[in-house]
Design an enzyme around this catalytic site. Structure first.
Site, PDB file in Angstrom:
ATOM      1  N   ASP A  32      59.503 131.942  25.323  1.00  0.00           N
ATOM      2  CA  ASP A  32      58.914 130.694  25.824  1.00  0.00           C
ATOM      3  C   ASP A  32      59.570 129.521  25.106  1.00  0.00           C
ATOM      4  O   ASP A  32      60.390 129.702  24.201  1.00  0.00           O
ATOM      5  CB  ASP A  32      57.383 130.688  25.610  1.00  0.00           C
ATOM      6  CG  ASP A  32      56.646 129.848  26.667  1.00  0.00           C
ATOM      7  OD1 ASP A  32      57.008 128.665  26.826  1.00  0.00           O
ATOM      8  OD2 ASP A  32      55.721 130.354  27.306  1.00  0.00           O
ATOM      9  N   ASP A  41      65.018 127.962  26.355  1.00  0.00           N
ATOM     10  CA  ASP A  41      64.796 127.108  27.525  1.00  0.00           C
ATOM     11  C   ASP A  41      65.420 127.803  28.732  1.00  0.00           C
ATOM     12  O   ASP A  41      66.644 127.803  28.904  1.00  0.00           O
ATOM     13  CB  ASP A  41      65.429 125.733  27.301  1.00  0.00           C
ATOM     14  CG  ASP A  41      65.230 124.825  28.503  1.00  0.00           C
ATOM     15  OD1 ASP A  41      64.700 125.298  29.546  1.00  0.00           O
ATOM     16  OD2 ASP A  41      65.614 123.646  28.423  1.00  0.00           O
ATOM     17  N   SER A 113      53.494 133.738  44.123  1.00  0.00           N
ATOM     18  CA  SER A 113      52.343 132.851  44.325  1.00  0.00           C
ATOM     19  C   SER A 113      51.815 133.006  45.741  1.00  0.00           C
ATOM     20  O   SER A 113      52.587 133.297  46.660  1.00  0.00           O
ATOM     21  CB  SER A 113      52.767 131.393  44.110  1.00  0.00           C
ATOM     22  OG  SER A 113      51.770 130.500  44.593  1.00  0.00           O
ATOM     23  N   TYR A 150      58.264 124.096  44.631  1.00  0.00           N
ATOM     24  CA  TYR A 150      57.389 125.137  44.088  1.00  0.00           C
ATOM     25  C   TYR A 150      57.227 126.315  45.058  1.00  0.00           C
ATOM     26  O   TYR A 150      57.612 127.439  44.757  1.00  0.00           O
ATOM     27  CB  TYR A 150      56.012 124.548  43.734  1.00  0.00           C
ATOM     28  CG  TYR A 150      55.143 125.567  43.044  1.00  0.00           C
ATOM     29  CD1 TYR A 150      55.293 125.818  41.679  1.00  0.00           C
ATOM     30  CD2 TYR A 150      54.197 126.310  43.745  1.00  0.00           C
ATOM     31  CE1 TYR A 150      54.515 126.776  41.042  1.00  0.00           C
ATOM     32  CE2 TYR A 150      53.418 127.269  43.115  1.00  0.00           C
ATOM     33  CZ  TYR A 150      53.578 127.492  41.765  1.00  0.00           C
ATOM     34  OH  TYR A 150      52.823 128.452  41.139  1.00  0.00           O
TER      35      TYR A 150
END
Ligand code: NAI
Length: 254
Positions: A32, A41, A113, A150
């Site tokens: 992370d 990153d 998602s 997204y």
């Protein structure tokens, strides 16, 4: 002891999964931006390489599982960061650790998602993602919007997961996706606080059969299943964990 690695384990859903795994005595390697075993990153190619090298060094015997969980909300700026982290970093880290997971016939979970099947997505953007054209996809997304960045990244990651499951299975690795619905985390806090997307998201959150947003442990529990030998025949599946929202909105699509 089983050994797992994940990206995005410092916060939200990833942190809930890390805690569950650690609570039962498993070892977890977290990548992370902060509060992690490997600070990287993942928006950059170098960061992804650093993450993969770090996991490889810490998991010499292999991995029982890997979860690509790091992600940015539709309100992140610039929008290309979302493209880089949500899609390209997920694919790069999964590809980078697959041989480690194969050593233990483990499982990989990509964090997709339930926004992936939503309408209004630019097909050219999704095609660029799936073709691996990072620079072109990043340039195009700057001309589009947060929803495309997204949900588009998650749409492509869902397709990538399905397309690559067979190849992974040949290596002895199960690859599945999880499609969480809205979950109370710092990520959704940022979306709710946004001037443009806040109200739309609040409205969208009213059509959840369960009647409320998820808590991170609800998503983590489903991830535990996908990582577990109990799911040994599950490959290429996208598990919707969204309080029934997708079934409510698209009952005939599966
Ligand atoms: P969060 O914001 O609580 O956690 C995301 C983590 O990813 C953070 O620890 C962050 O530092 C890390 N991350 C972000 N950019 C990074 C970078 N460049 N390099 C390395 N790490 C980076 O978010 P949350 O809600 O726990 O989300 C986890 C995953 O679940 C994301 O992929 C998200 O898209 C997905 N998801 C979340 C939903 C929600 O309602 N919260 C719904 C559907 C999917």
């Amino acid at each position: 002891t089983k050994t797992y690695a994940m990206t995005g384990g410092a916060s939200g859903i990833g942190a809930a999964l890390k805690e569950s795994l650690q609570a039962r005595g498993d070892r977890v390697i977290v990548v992370d931006l902060k509060n992690a075993d490997i600070i990287a990153d993942l928006s950059t190619v170098e960061g992804r390489q650093h993450a993969i090298a770090g996991i490889t060094e810490l998991a010499t015997d292999g991995l029982d599982g890997f979860v690509a969980c790091a992600g940015l909300p539709p309100v992140a700026e610039p929008l290309s960061l979302i493209t880089q982290v949500n899609y390209f970093a997920a694919v790069a880290t999964i590809e980078g650790v697959v041989d480690l997971v194969a050593k233990k016939n483990g499982a990989i979970v990509s964090v997709c998602s339930n926004s992936a099947p939503l309408p209004g997505l630019n097909e050219e953007h999704i095609e660029l993602l799936l073709a691996g054209k990072e620079a072109e996809a990043c340039a195009l997304i700057e001309t589009l919007d947060g929803h495309n960045a997204y949900a588009g990244s998650k749409n492509a990651l869902t397709k990538w997961t399905r397309r690559n499951a067979a190849e992974m299975m040949r290596k002895g690795v199960r690859l599945n996706g999880i499609a969480p619905g809205m979950t109370r985390t710092p990520l959704t806090d940022k979306v709710f606080a946004d001037e443009t997307l806040g109200d739309a998201t609040r409205e969208f959150s009213k059509c959840i059969s369960y009647g409320d947003l998820a808590t991170p442990d609800m998503i983590a529990d489903a991830m535990l299943f996908l990582l577990d030998p109990a799911a040994r025949y599950v490959s290429g599946s996208i598990l919707f964990v969204d309080g029934g929202q997708d079934a409510l909105l698209r009952p005939d699509q599966f």
